[in-house]
Design an enzyme around this catalytic site. Structure first.
Site, PDB file in Angstrom:
ATOM      1  CB  CYS A 186      -0.966   0.000   1.177  1.00 49.77           C
ATOM      2  SG  CYS A 186      -2.079  -1.413   1.189  1.00 49.77           S
ATOM      3  NE  ARG A 237     -10.912  -2.528  -0.704  1.00 43.33           N
ATOM      4  CZ  ARG A 237      -9.810  -2.670  -1.420  1.00 43.33           C
ATOM      5  NH1 ARG A 237      -8.905  -1.709  -1.442  1.00 43.33           N
ATOM      6  NH2 ARG A 237      -9.610  -3.764  -2.129  1.00 43.33           N
ATOM      7  CG  ASP A 281     -12.273  -5.658  -0.945  1.00 45.89           C
ATOM      8  OD1 ASP A 281     -12.645  -4.753  -0.168  1.00 45.89           O
ATOM      9  OD2 ASP A 281     -11.559  -5.450  -1.941  1.00 45.89           O
TER      10      ASP A 281
END
EC number: 3.5.4.25
Length: 196
Positions: free
Chosen positions: A67, A128, A126
């Site tokens: 990241c 998100r 995930d």
């Protein structure tokens, strides 16, 4: 529209001056940020990165993920391009939150991969919501982007939400012995394109 544009200010960085634009989710009050470089108006697609918050990688220089490397590479490419946007998507740990991310790290230390660790904690691989990012692009007046990403799901969700992704620009940086298994898992189990 799930959020509103609430504040903006100049943000000097090592890559040059960005316009920092703050957004607030209407339902929750959670905040997100866009960094805008140069003139993004006009009909030419804008180089853009949707970067999900990663305190450990972005601020604490963790080598467990890619990241921080991706954040720096994206800002560098945007500055070199002369115009672009970085959306800082405030959904830490693929939206499981910082404390659960630490718990997931502990499970990974016991041999679970990143997806298995999330599942052990009761989360999807995930969590998100990228539709928020589509709204941020729209509030910035941008509908066509060249997206810096290795995640085809991000391209799919943004496209479904009305953003024309004219090109996926690979962002393959930061592989090291500490994150090889993590990156391999993202490729194998989450479909990330890490060889292209």
């Amino acid at each position: 529209m799930q959020l509103k544009r609430v504040a903006e200010a100049k943000l000097p960085t090592p890559w040059g001056d960005f316009l920092m634009v703050g957004f607030e989710e209407l339902a929750t009050g959670h905040d997100h940020v866009a960094l805008v470089y140069g003139d993004i108006s006009g009909h030419t697609p804008v180089l853009a990165r949707v970067h999900s918050e990663c305190l450990t990688g972005d601020a604490l220089f963790s080598l467990r993920c890619d990241c921080g490397f991706q954040l720096e590479a994206a800002l560098t490419q945007i500055a070199e391009e002369g115009r672009g946007i970085l959306l800082y998507h405030r959904q830490e740990g693929r939206n499981i939150g910082l404390l659960n991310k630490i718990r997931a790290y502990a499970l990974q230390d016991q041999g679970y991969d990143t997806v298995e660790a999330n599942h052990q904690l009761g989360f999807a691989a995930d969590e998100r919501d990228f539709t928020l990012c589509a709204d941020m692009f729209k509030l910035l007046g941008v509908n066509e982007v060249r997206l810096l990403t290795n995640n085809p799901k991000k391209v799919e969700i943004l496209t479904e939400a009305g953003i024309n992704i004219v090109e996926r620009v690979p962002l393959i940086v930061g592989r090291n012995p500490n994150n090889e298994h993590y990156l391999d898992t993202k490729a194998e189990k989450m479909g990330h394109l890490l060889n292209k």
